[in-house]
Design a protein around this motif. Structure first.
Motif, short mmCIF file in Angstrom:
data_model
loop_
_atom_site.label_atom_id
_atom_site.label_comp_id
_atom_site.label_asym_id
_atom_site.label_seq_id
_atom_site.Cartn_x
_atom_site.Cartn_y
_atom_site.Cartn_z
N ASP A 34 -25.45 24.66 6.40
CA ASP A 34 -24.85 23.54 7.14
C ASP A 34 -24.13 22.60 6.17
O ASP A 34 -24.25 22.72 4.95
CB ASP A 34 -25.91 22.80 7.97
N GLN A 35 -23.38 21.66 6.72
CA GLN A 35 -22.55 20.77 5.90
C GLN A 35 -23.38 19.94 4.93
O GLN A 35 -23.00 19.73 3.79
CB GLN A 35 -21.69 19.87 6.78
N LYS A 36 -24.55 19.48 5.37
CA LYS A 36 -25.42 18.68 4.50
C LYS A 36 -25.84 19.50 3.28
O LYS A 36 -25.81 19.02 2.15
CB LYS A 36 -26.65 18.19 5.26
N SER A 37 -26.24 20.75 3.50
CA SER A 37 -26.63 21.62 2.40
C SER A 37 -25.47 21.87 1.44
O SER A 37 -25.63 21.83 0.22
CB SER A 37 -27.16 22.95 2.93
N ASP A 39 -22.85 19.94 0.95
CA ASP A 39 -22.59 18.71 0.20
C ASP A 39 -23.60 18.52 -0.93
O ASP A 39 -23.24 18.11 -2.04
CB ASP A 39 -22.60 17.50 1.14
N GLU A 140 -31.54 21.70 -0.69
CA GLU A 140 -30.17 22.20 -0.46
C GLU A 140 -30.13 23.36 0.52
O GLU A 140 -29.06 23.83 0.88
CB GLU A 140 -29.54 22.65 -1.78
#
Length: 151
Positions: A34-37, A39, A140
């Motif tokens: 996902d985007q959080k990971s 980033d 992450e």
């Protein structure tokens, strides 16, 4: 395959190396993380942490003609941070870098390589003889611990 040159990274390579890795993470890992990971992973490879890695581990760079197309590192018995520019993936650069870092490990009398594979790269490493050890969870995201004897 294009004219290849592999050399050790220096502090002069920090910006281009950081850019290559972060771009590769954003493009190649988007389907598995996902985007959080993504980033969080990219933050690990900002220029300052990359400069620290260059000081503390063996990092090789791969150039096709004059273009930086890939990188791989060795720290202890761990293969670290293998990345190939997305436009050059599937052309054998990752395999060339993996074989080269395994040679470096053999020269250091390391009997077994370990690595933390992204979900994205697990099949790539399996095709090169790395075996699944366990799935591990990090802030992450999930990674796959793998190993390969170097005999």
């Amino acid at each position: 395959m294009k004219s290849l040159k592999i050399r050790q990274a220096t502090v002069a390579d920090v910006v281009s190396l950081s850019r290559l890795i972060r771009h590769t993470i954003r493009v190649s890992n988007a389907k598995d993380y996902d985007q959080k990971s993504i980033d969080m992973l990219c933050a690990i490879f900002e220029p300052e942490p990359v400069a620290e890695r260059i000081e503390n581990e063996l990092i090789l760079l791969c150039f096709a003609d004059a273009n930086l197309v890939g990188t791989v590192g060795l720290r202890g018995e761990y293969l670290r941070s293998l990345f190939v520019e997305p436009a050059y993936q599937g052309q054998g650069f990752g395999k060339v870098l993996t074989v080269r870092i395994e040679e470096e490990a053999r020269q250091k009398a390391i009997p077994e390589m370990m690595l933390h594979s992204s979900l994205t790269a697990r099949e790539f490493y399996a095709a090169l003889g790395y075996e699944f050890v366990e799935l591990q969870s990090y802030p992450e995201g999930p990674f796959v611990l793998m190993r390969k004897p170097l005999q």
